[in-house]
Design a protein around this motif. Structure first.
Motif, mmCIF file in Angstrom:
data_model
loop_
_atom_site.group_PDB
_atom_site.id
_atom_site.type_symbol
_atom_site.label_atom_id
_atom_site.label_comp_id
_atom_site.label_asym_id
_atom_site.label_seq_id
_atom_site.Cartn_x
_atom_site.Cartn_y
_atom_site.Cartn_z
ATOM 1 N N THR A 48 0.822 -1.183 0.100
ATOM 2 C CA THR A 48 -0.061 -0.025 -0.140
ATOM 3 C C THR A 48 0.867 1.277 0.056
ATOM 4 O O THR A 48 1.991 1.135 -0.292
ATOM 5 C CB THR A 48 -0.941 -0.115 1.336
ATOM 6 O OG1 THR A 48 -2.026 1.130 0.913
ATOM 7 C CG2 THR A 48 -0.418 0.106 2.659
ATOM 8 N N ASP A 49 0.283 2.555 0.206
ATOM 9 C CA ASP A 49 0.969 3.752 0.044
ATOM 10 C C ASP A 49 1.915 3.820 1.188
ATOM 11 O O ASP A 49 1.510 3.943 2.358
ATOM 12 C CB ASP A 49 -0.127 4.692 0.100
ATOM 13 C CG ASP A 49 0.427 6.087 -0.198
ATOM 14 O OD1 ASP A 49 1.773 6.472 -0.119
ATOM 15 O OD2 ASP A 49 -0.306 7.036 -0.163
ATOM 16 N N PRO A 50 3.500 4.054 1.007
ATOM 17 C CA PRO A 50 4.195 4.355 2.394
ATOM 18 C C PRO A 50 4.406 5.722 2.554
ATOM 19 O O PRO A 50 4.782 6.044 3.547
ATOM 20 C CB PRO A 50 5.491 3.561 1.554
ATOM 21 C CG PRO A 50 5.425 3.801 0.370
ATOM 22 C CD PRO A 50 3.956 3.865 -0.172
ATOM 23 N N TYR A 76 -2.500 1.106 -6.942
ATOM 24 C CA TYR A 76 -3.512 0.380 -7.612
ATOM 25 C C TYR A 76 -4.177 1.282 -8.502
ATOM 26 O O TYR A 76 -4.653 0.861 -9.896
ATOM 27 C CB TYR A 76 -4.445 -0.324 -6.697
ATOM 28 C CG TYR A 76 -3.838 -1.100 -5.600
ATOM 29 C CD1 TYR A 76 -3.892 -2.417 -6.062
ATOM 30 C CD2 TYR A 76 -3.158 -0.751 -4.693
ATOM 31 C CE1 TYR A 76 -3.229 -3.538 -5.020
ATOM 32 C CE2 TYR A 76 -2.530 -1.531 -3.706
ATOM 33 C CZ TYR A 76 -2.458 -2.992 -4.037
ATOM 34 O OH TYR A 76 -1.714 -3.798 -3.087
ATOM 35 N N LYS A 77 -4.334 2.652 -8.358
ATOM 36 C CA LYS A 77 -5.034 3.397 -9.464
ATOM 37 C C LYS A 77 -4.049 3.518 -10.776
ATOM 38 O O LYS A 77 -4.420 3.671 -11.734
ATOM 39 C CB LYS A 77 -5.646 4.709 -8.979
ATOM 40 C CG LYS A 77 -4.418 5.793 -8.393
ATOM 41 C CD LYS A 77 -5.148 7.106 -7.641
ATOM 42 C CE LYS A 77 -4.074 7.852 -7.163
ATOM 43 N NZ LYS A 77 -4.777 9.220 -6.620
ATOM 44 N N GLN A 78 -2.876 3.451 -10.384
ATOM 45 C CA GLN A 78 -1.948 3.645 -11.432
ATOM 46 C C GLN A 78 -2.073 2.328 -12.293
ATOM 47 O O GLN A 78 -2.025 2.613 -13.748
ATOM 48 C CB GLN A 78 -0.440 3.672 -11.077
ATOM 49 C CG GLN A 78 0.034 4.760 -10.517
ATOM 50 C CD GLN A 78 1.439 4.851 -9.974
ATOM 51 O OE1 GLN A 78 1.657 4.348 -8.764
ATOM 52 N NE2 GLN A 78 2.359 4.964 -11.002
ATOM 53 N N LEU A 114 -11.242 9.986 -1.915
ATOM 54 C CA LEU A 114 -11.641 9.821 -3.293
ATOM 55 C C LEU A 114 -10.409 10.085 -3.967
ATOM 56 O O LEU A 114 -9.556 11.118 -4.082
ATOM 57 C CB LEU A 114 -12.534 11.174 -3.607
ATOM 58 C CG LEU A 114 -12.692 11.219 -5.145
ATOM 59 C CD1 LEU A 114 -13.739 10.240 -5.550
ATOM 60 C CD2 LEU A 114 -13.426 12.746 -5.584
ATOM 61 N N ASP A 115 -9.778 9.040 -4.777
ATOM 62 C CA ASP A 115 -8.616 9.000 -5.527
ATOM 63 C C ASP A 115 -9.029 9.002 -7.104
ATOM 64 O O ASP A 115 -9.659 8.316 -7.528
ATOM 65 C CB ASP A 115 -7.699 7.534 -5.199
ATOM 66 C CG ASP A 115 -6.679 7.643 -4.092
ATOM 67 O OD1 ASP A 115 -5.850 8.483 -4.421
ATOM 68 O OD2 ASP A 115 -7.018 7.128 -3.145
ATOM 69 N N VAL A 116 -7.920 9.967 -7.720
ATOM 70 C CA VAL A 116 -8.271 10.328 -8.778
ATOM 71 C C VAL A 116 -6.866 9.984 -9.718
ATOM 72 O O VAL A 116 -6.021 10.323 -9.162
ATOM 73 C CB VAL A 116 -8.803 11.858 -9.197
ATOM 74 C CG1 VAL A 116 -8.913 12.424 -10.594
ATOM 75 C CG2 VAL A 116 -10.140 12.014 -8.373
ATOM 76 N N GLU A 247 2.456 14.070 -10.482
ATOM 77 C CA GLU A 247 2.826 13.230 -11.564
ATOM 78 C C GLU A 247 3.650 12.174 -10.765
ATOM 79 O O GLU A 247 4.104 12.285 -9.736
ATOM 80 C CB GLU A 247 3.695 13.928 -12.451
ATOM 81 C CG GLU A 247 2.998 14.947 -13.470
ATOM 82 C CD GLU A 247 4.131 15.657 -14.236
ATOM 83 O OE1 GLU A 247 5.154 15.367 -14.664
ATOM 84 O OE2 GLU A 247 3.826 16.906 -14.627
ATOM 85 N N ARG A 248 3.507 11.006 -11.506
ATOM 86 C CA ARG A 248 3.918 9.766 -11.006
ATOM 87 C C ARG A 248 5.347 9.389 -11.663
ATOM 88 O O ARG A 248 5.394 9.519 -12.774
ATOM 89 C CB ARG A 248 3.012 8.556 -11.201
ATOM 90 C CG ARG A 248 1.550 8.975 -10.653
ATOM 91 C CD ARG A 248 1.463 9.250 -9.422
ATOM 92 N NE ARG A 248 0.104 9.541 -8.996
ATOM 93 C CZ ARG A 248 -0.223 10.234 -8.014
ATOM 94 N NH1 ARG A 248 0.636 10.717 -7.133
ATOM 95 N NH2 ARG A 248 -1.723 10.483 -7.683
ATOM 96 N N GLU A 249 6.064 8.949 -10.626
ATOM 97 C CA GLU A 249 7.429 8.334 -11.056
ATOM 98 C C GLU A 249 7.025 7.165 -11.858
ATOM 99 O O GLU A 249 6.464 6.292 -11.079
ATOM 100 C CB GLU A 249 8.452 8.392 -9.990
ATOM 101 C CG GLU A 249 9.745 7.953 -10.258
ATOM 102 C CD GLU A 249 10.546 9.181 -10.761
ATOM 103 O OE1 GLU A 249 10.524 9.635 -12.053
ATOM 104 O OE2 GLU A 249 10.781 10.276 -10.049
HETATM 105 N N1 ASN Z 1 -3.818 9.680 -2.937
HETATM 106 C C1 ASN Z 1 -2.413 10.684 -2.889
HETATM 107 C C2 ASN Z 1 -2.288 10.720 -4.376
HETATM 108 O O1 ASN Z 1 -2.882 10.762 -5.133
HETATM 109 C C3 ASN Z 1 -1.617 10.097 -2.031
HETATM 110 C C4 ASN Z 1 -1.836 9.897 -0.661
HETATM 111 O O2 ASN Z 1 -2.711 9.753 -0.319
HETATM 112 N N2 ASN Z 1 -0.777 10.013 0.222
HETATM 113 O O3 ASN Z 1 -1.077 11.431 -4.431
#
Ligand code: ASN
Length: 318
Positions: A48-50, A76-78, A114-116, A247-249
């Motif tokens: 999960t998210d560290p 997981y959303k990635q 809410l994750d986007v 933005e994501r690495e």
């Molecule tokens: N959900 C956040 C994101 O999309 C990350 C987080 O909750 N720490 O960046």
């Protein structure tokens, strides 16, 4: 203190819950109108998210394996955005927050996020979605829940888009000028966050955090080493952080290097690193806490008044 089932019967709490119901539909309606697809989030998983600012994750025994309860479903959303391009999910997150966070009035050990996530978008695109999402939600509440807002004596205005953007460096300088002791590279401490937020009357963004302040998934700017292409959104009036995103690495090599820097063991991230090795598109996104949003819209003192069944850090009741 009133028993919770009594609190739920109080007129003020009913107003909060009616407003929250409208917030939930407004969030979904806006994202669907922008072409986002709602997906179901996992609740447990091997990773999960560290990047959760000093909070602890919860580990469970899952058929003999160590699984985590989601602290956020970011990884997981990635995966989902690699397929559907524009996705969102509304799901519970568990973070065992340090005891002292009770004093902030804005931490819960169980909250809904809410994750986007948007494939091929950059962090400015993500901020544009976030600010318009917030403005639309306020508009809907003012249209459909005006009586409840009045009952709570909350004066809400539709925030003006685009929101102001401060860099992390500018924010730190403003805080230092006010006497806060912050070192460049640290997260902004809770008291400084509240103070900064109280200096504004409209929501605003803090952008470009330093590498050392965030988890491995926020993308480092290739043109500005040490600076991340990420953001937080703050509510005004002292309510503090609303949103984190960026933005994501997303390349295998960069992520493994960043994991080493943040002290994560790449061996713990099995499926995630395999996915990156195969290749996923770049993406950007954010997460917004539903209870904090409700708290700000309703003008409540504590975030635990913005949820029917709160889990307050350090408070255990049968
Ligand atoms: N959900 C956040 C994101 O999309 C990350 C987080 O909750 N720490 O960046």
């Amino acid at each position: 203190m009133l028993k919770r089932y009594k609190t739920l019967q109080q007129p003020w709490m009913k107003s909060v819950l009616l407003i929250q119901d409208e917030i939930l539909s407004a969030l979904r309606d806006f994202l669907r109108s922008e072409g986002f697809i709602e997906i179901l989030a996992p609740i447990i998983g091997p990773v999960t998210d560290p990047g959760i600012r000093g909070a602890q994750q919860v580990t469970i025994n899952y058929y003999g394996a160590r699984f985590k309860i989601m602290s956020s479903m970011i990884l997981y959303k990635q995966m989902a955005a690699a397929s559907l391009k524009k996705v969102f999910a509304l799901s519970p997150n568990i973070r065992i927050e340090p005891l002292e966070t009770i004093a902030t009035g804005r931490h819960l050990a169980e909250f809904r996020q809410l994750d986007v996530e948007n494939a091929h978008a950059n962090y400015y695109d993500a901020m544009s979605i976030a600010e318009r999402l917030l403005a639309y939600t306020c508009k809907r509440i003012l249209k459909n829940r005006r009586n409840e807002l009045q009952f709570l004596e909350r004066k809400l205005e539709i925030p003006k888009v685009p929101f102001k953007k401060l860099t992390y460096q500018e924010a730190v300088e403003m805080l230092k000028a006010e006497g806060f002791k912050i070192k460049y590279g640290e997260e902004i401490p809770w008291d400084a966050e509240r103070f900064l937020s109280s200096m504004f009357e409209q929501p605003f963004f803090i952008i470009d955090y330093p590498l050392s302040a965030r988890g491995f998934y926020d993308r480092e700017d290739p043109e500005r080493p040490g600076i991340l292409r990420d953001f937080d959104m703050y509510y005004p009036e002292g309510y503090g952080e609303a949103i984190s995103g960026g933005e994501r690495e997303h390349t295998f090599k960069a992520v493994v290097e960043r994991m080493r820097l943040t002290g994560e063991n790449p061996a713990d991230y099995g499926w995630y690193l395999e996915m990156l090795k195969d290749g996923i598109p770049p993406s950007a996104g954010f997460g917004i806490g539903v209870e904090r949003l409700t708290r700000w819209i309703c003008g409540l003192k504590h975030v635990w008044d913005a949820v029917p069944f709160p889990k307050v850090p350090g408070i255990v009741s049968p």
